[in-house]
Design a protein around this motif. Sequence first.
Motif, PDB file in Angstrom:
ATOM      1  N   UNK A 222     -35.343  19.621   8.273  1.00 25.35           N
ATOM      2  CA  UNK A 222     -35.709  19.064   6.854  1.00 25.35           C
ATOM      3  C   UNK A 222     -34.566  18.193   5.498  1.00 25.35           C
ATOM      4  N   UNK A 223     -33.478  19.382   5.943  1.00 17.41           N
ATOM      5  CA  UNK A 223     -32.153  18.814   5.847  1.00 17.41           C
ATOM      6  C   UNK A 223     -31.421  18.032   6.347  1.00 17.41           C
ATOM      7  N   UNK A 224     -31.579  17.615   7.213  1.00 21.36           N
ATOM      8  CA  UNK A 224     -31.004  16.367   7.983  1.00 21.36           C
ATOM      9  C   UNK A 224     -31.220  15.233   7.095  1.00 21.36           C
ATOM     10  N   UNK A 225     -32.261  15.162   7.541  1.00 20.68           N
ATOM     11  CA  UNK A 225     -33.430  14.309   7.080  1.00 20.68           C
ATOM     12  C   UNK A 225     -33.420  13.766   5.541  1.00 20.68           C
ATOM     13  N   UNK A 226     -33.303  14.789   4.749  1.00 18.79           N
ATOM     14  CA  UNK A 226     -32.820  14.061   3.056  1.00 18.79           C
ATOM     15  C   UNK A 226     -31.422  14.319   2.637  1.00 18.79           C
ATOM     16  N   UNK A 227     -30.603  14.421   3.889  1.00 16.79           N
ATOM     17  CA  UNK A 227     -29.228  14.429   3.337  1.00 16.79           C
ATOM     18  C   UNK A 227     -28.353  15.885   2.563  1.00 16.79           C
ATOM     19  N   UNK A 228     -28.866  16.571   2.562  1.00 15.30           N
ATOM     20  CA  UNK A 228     -28.995  18.167   2.381  1.00 15.30           C
ATOM     21  C   UNK A 228     -27.728  18.384   2.208  1.00 15.30           C
ATOM     22  N   UNK A 229     -26.870  18.468   1.955  1.00 16.56           N
ATOM     23  CA  UNK A 229     -25.658  18.591   2.240  1.00 16.56           C
ATOM     24  C   UNK A 229     -25.088  19.829   2.552  1.00 16.56           C
ATOM     25  N   UNK A 230     -25.014  21.384   1.617  1.00 19.43           N
ATOM     26  CA  UNK A 230     -25.360  22.557   1.756  1.00 19.43           C
ATOM     27  C   UNK A 230     -25.265  23.081   3.308  1.00 19.43           C
ATOM     28  N   UNK A 231     -25.920  22.250   4.167  1.00 19.30           N
ATOM     29  CA  UNK A 231     -26.244  22.732   5.399  1.00 19.30           C
ATOM     30  C   UNK A 231     -25.332  22.820   6.225  1.00 19.30           C
TER      31      UNK A 231
END
Length: 289
Positions: A222-231
């Motif tokens: 989900x984070x990759x798909x939405x560009x969530x950088x802290x991961x």
Amino acid sequence: RDFWLNEGFTVYFEHRIQEEVYGIERSEMEALIGKRELIREMTDLPDKDEILYVDLKGRDPDEGFTQVPYVKGMLFLRRLEEIFGRDRFDTFLRGYFSQFAFKSIVTGDFVNYLQNNLLNQNPELAAKINVDEWLTQPGLPKDTPEPKSDALLKTETTAKQWIGGQLTTASLPAKPWTTQEWLHFLRSLPEKLETKRIAELDAAFALTHSENSEILAEWLLMSIRNGYQPVKARLERFLMEVGRRKYIKPLYVELAKTPEGKARATSIYSKARSAYHPIAAATIDEILK
């Protein structure tokens, strides 16, 4: 191509054992999540690979390693149980295992035994299932069983309420959730989600630092798909430490959808590949070629 005879039966019996040990609610949660995972995987599979009795002639047998033999096989057996009743189906299963104990068989052997020892004995009930459709046609038949889980239904409602603003992040009843409930909650969220909402969940439940591979893999996807950088750092560590194809394939597929993501995936993979199982490595090779 007869792989489903091993794995479909295995998953069917897993659910029966879970029901006996943990109760019907747990078993139904697992079955529903499995079915949803199968449907999600099938959206990216060609028709030929959605067939239970898959034709692998001239192909790498590893191409048959999808959720189809596992979960579609389980659903086929569950449908037989639904139609004929558990007592009658259990009698059939005992006879089947006794008949073929310590032998290698193929799908034709199973079909013949099924025909002679269950279908022919109950023609009115047999008319309710198209065995050939289950075995040789892509997708799932219209009469595919639909597992029911009140707990997952509540989780799905909670996800909709959180997205709609009726529930705040602080008021999410997630502390006692099982792995299955967390998975269903995350998968019930829209594919595109504002990063500030993702950050809210992370701050409240520390999902980036989860040590549960099931939950973490879904969270990273989900984070990759939405560009969530802290991961970013946690994603690299996960791909370096975990080699199970089930977890890493969706992550590499998602990364490869953008040039920047593919470059990052290639960099991580160059360091991780030697530790992956050959089947997993062959899969990722194909994704990143």
